[in-house]
Design an enzyme around this catalytic site. Structure first.
Site, PDB file in Angstrom:
ATOM      1  NE  ARG A 133      17.539  23.058  -0.278  1.00 34.49           N
ATOM      2  CZ  ARG A 133      18.497  23.637   0.443  1.00 34.49           C
ATOM      3  NH1 ARG A 133      19.749  23.277   0.284  1.00 34.49           N
ATOM      4  NH2 ARG A 133      18.186  24.570   1.313  1.00 34.49           N
ATOM      5  CE  LYS A 155       1.967   9.346  -4.082  1.00 33.43           C
ATOM      6  NZ  LYS A 155       0.583   9.066  -3.632  1.00 33.43           N
ATOM      7  CD  GLU A 197      -1.451  -2.267  -2.042  1.00 37.63           C
ATOM      8  OE1 GLU A 197      -1.927  -1.816  -3.100  1.00 37.63           O
ATOM      9  OE2 GLU A 197      -1.564  -1.687  -0.942  1.00 37.63           O
ATOM     10  CE  LYS A 239       3.148   2.922  -7.132  1.00 36.23           C
ATOM     11  NZ  LYS A 239       3.354   2.880  -5.694  1.00 36.23           N
ATOM     12  CD  GLU A 249      -0.985  11.424  -5.744  1.00 31.00           C
ATOM     13  OE1 GLU A 249      -0.584  12.120  -4.800  1.00 31.00           O
ATOM     14  OE2 GLU A 249      -1.310  10.238  -5.620  1.00 31.00           O
ATOM     15  NE  ARG A 254       1.975   8.014  -7.738  1.00 33.02           N
ATOM     16  CZ  ARG A 254       3.285   8.018  -7.563  1.00 33.02           C
ATOM     17  NH1 ARG A 254       4.065   8.774  -8.278  1.00 33.02           N
ATOM     18  NH2 ARG A 254       3.839   7.253  -6.652  1.00 33.02           N
ATOM     19  CG  ASN A 258      -6.086   6.236  -3.348  1.00 36.98           C
ATOM     20  OD1 ASN A 258      -6.865   6.366  -2.423  1.00 36.98           O
ATOM     21  ND2 ASN A 258      -4.810   6.532  -3.253  1.00 36.98           N
ATOM     22  CG  HIS A 261      -5.376   2.120  -1.106  1.00 31.80           C
ATOM     23  ND1 HIS A 261      -5.489   1.101  -2.018  1.00 31.80           N
ATOM     24  CD2 HIS A 261      -4.148   1.978  -0.547  1.00 31.80           C
ATOM     25  CE1 HIS A 261      -4.365   0.396  -2.038  1.00 31.80           C
ATOM     26  NE2 HIS A 261      -3.539   0.901  -1.140  1.00 31.80           N
ATOM     27  CG  HIS A 265      -5.764   4.751   3.417  1.00 30.17           C
ATOM     28  ND1 HIS A 265      -5.623   5.510   2.278  1.00 30.17           N
ATOM     29  CD2 HIS A 265      -4.644   3.986   3.495  1.00 30.17           C
ATOM     30  CE1 HIS A 265      -4.476   5.222   1.686  1.00 30.17           C
ATOM     31  NE2 HIS A 265      -3.865   4.291   2.405  1.00 30.17           N
ATOM     32  CG  HIS A 279      -1.451  -0.947   3.475  1.00 32.13           C
ATOM     33  ND1 HIS A 279      -2.222   0.185   3.600  1.00 32.13           N
ATOM     34  CD2 HIS A 279      -1.183  -1.069   2.147  1.00 32.13           C
ATOM     35  CE1 HIS A 279      -2.399   0.719   2.396  1.00 32.13           C
ATOM     36  NE2 HIS A 279      -1.776  -0.024   1.507  1.00 32.13           N
TER      37      HIS A 279
END
Ligand SMILES: NC(=O)c1ccc[n+]([C@@H]2O[C@H](COP(=O)([O-])OP(=O)(O)OC[C@H]3O[C@@H](n4cnc5c(N)ncnc54)[C@H](O)[C@@H]3O)[C@@H](O)[C@H]2O)c1
Ligand SMILES: [Zn+2]
Length: 375
Positions: A133, A155, A197, A239, A249, A254, A258, A261, A265, A279
């Site tokens: 954990r 993330k 980015e 960021k 989020e 946040r 995106n 994206h 994506h 990417h």
């Protein structure tokens, strides 16, 4: 928190989970002090006895200084070297790392050091988040994309064969060390992908930064470390600020990250991962398309998109996605995590430096944009 006059330090303000991002130009001097200070800031870190370095075979040569430093701090070191590439962000690879940790009798006092691009960071971070954990994690991002994006924000995650980044967690590192020299060996195409980015941060949050990128892009492409340091630092500050105001989020803030994206994506998914688009390349095309969508909705005139297109071209990034199928792109977008009740959501520019989340009433304008995109 680690502080040192030789390096630029960006504190990520997250209360008890606060940590420093260090941008270093001085070839790994001071990493011992950095690692010790980060470890001492946590209970598990103070009792840390062993460590595991996770890296990929391209980055392995950059890990030597870390091995020396961890040793000098009295830690035992295991090294797990994964195959480079997105396929390594898998449950099977995570399981292999769990096995390794069990074999080395890892416990809460074991440190995970992720040295590599976003793949290494996401995978090692996910394993650190879940093993017992939560293990302490030091991030040493070595690709531009990882330095400005994936190592900031906590993330972590892996892919499912049917969906990218679908299994994950939030797990903040205890410190991030960015060595500008690492970029010397990064392939040029990967550097340009990371610049997409960087450009994104200018569009969504900071018109002055966008100006700076326009002025200094050529130097960044020529690996001028002072300019790259400025680009990386500003990207991390922007960021980190968003993340500190919406760590998990929950407030929707946040989502601004995106921009580019939703379509980006979809391009990656339709072209196939590891296919024609990195990417950042897909995001570059996505930003331009989404900016055109904002034009069609009457939010902006063509000036912003034209400026963005010129900058993306100068960065050696694509501006179109020829030959992709519009229906396939729309189908991929229907799976976007932002959507609600079957309606597509987009983050679109209102002006340079400001974006907003919008629910599309229908797909008429989007189809028109996609049709232009594939020409
Ligand atoms: N967690 C997040 O918030 C977040 C954000 C953005 C992207 N990501 C993830 O990041 C991943 C992409 O990251 P990436 O672009 O760094 O890909 P990557 O980790 O695959 O690295 C790109 C390539 O560059 C090589 N490389 C990295 N550093 C190098 C160096 N200094 N010298 C020589 N070669 C080097 C790698 O071996 C690899 O072949 C994706 O999986 C994406 O989902 C995560
Ligand atoms: Zn991205």
């Amino acid at each position: 928190m680690f502080d040192h006059p030789n390096h630029r330090i960006i504190p990520v303000q997250l209360g008890t989970r606060a940590y420093p991002i260090v941008i270093s130009q001085s070839q790994n001097s001071d990493i011992g002090e950095f690692a010790r200070t980060c470890l001492d800031a946590t209970w598990a870190g103070r009792g840390c006895r062993d460590s595991v370095i996770v890296t990929d075979s391209n980055v392995l040569p950059l890990t030597d200084p870390w091995r020396r430093v961890l040793e000098s701090l009295g830690l035992s070191i295991e090294t797990a070297v994964i195959e480079p590439g997105e396929e390594s962000k898998s449950l099977a690879q995570a399981a292999a790392l769990y096995t390794r940790l069990i074999e080395m009798r890892a416990d809460r006092h074991t440190l995970v050091v992720a040295i590599g691009g976003g793949v290494v960071g996401d995978l090692a971070g996910f394993v650190a988040a879940t093993f017992t954990r939560g293990l302490n994690l030091l991030m040493v991002p070595t690709s531009l994309l990882a330095q400005v994006d994936s190592s900031v924000g906590g993330k972590v995650g892996i892919n499912h064969p049917a969906a990218k980044n679908i299994v994950g967690a939030f797990h903040q590192p205890i410190g991030v060390w960015i060595d500008l020299h690492a970029l010397a060996t990064l392939p040029g195409r990967e550097l340009r992908s990371g610049l997409a980015e960087v450009i994104k941060y200018g569009v969504i949050l900071d018109p002055n930064f966008f100006d700076l990128i326009e002025r200094r892009l050529d130097e960044a492409l020529a690996l001028d470390s002072s300019v790259l340091g400025d680009f990386i630092a500003r990207s991390c500050v922007l960021k980190a600020d968003v993340v500190s105001r919406d760590e998990r989020e929950e407030t929707g803030l946040r989502a601004v990250l995106n921009f580019g994206h939703t379509i980006g994506h979809a391009i990656e998914a339709v072209a196939g991962y590891g296919g024609d688009y990195l990417h950042g390349e897909a995001v570059a095309v996505g930003m331009i398309a989404e900016s055109r969508l904002a034009e069609r909705l009457g939010w902006i005139d063509h000036t912003l998109t034209d400026r963005l297109t010129r900058l993306v071209e100068r960065a050696g990034l694509p501006t179109k996605a020829p030959k992709l199928d519009v229906d396939a792109l729309l189908a991929a977008m229907a799976l976007d995590k932002k959507n609600q009740g079957g309606r597509l959501k987009f983050v679109l520019p209102r002006e340079l430096g400001r974006v907003e989340l919008v629910t599309l009433p229908d797909t008429t304008q989007l189809r028109a944009v996609l049709n232009d995109l594939i020409q």
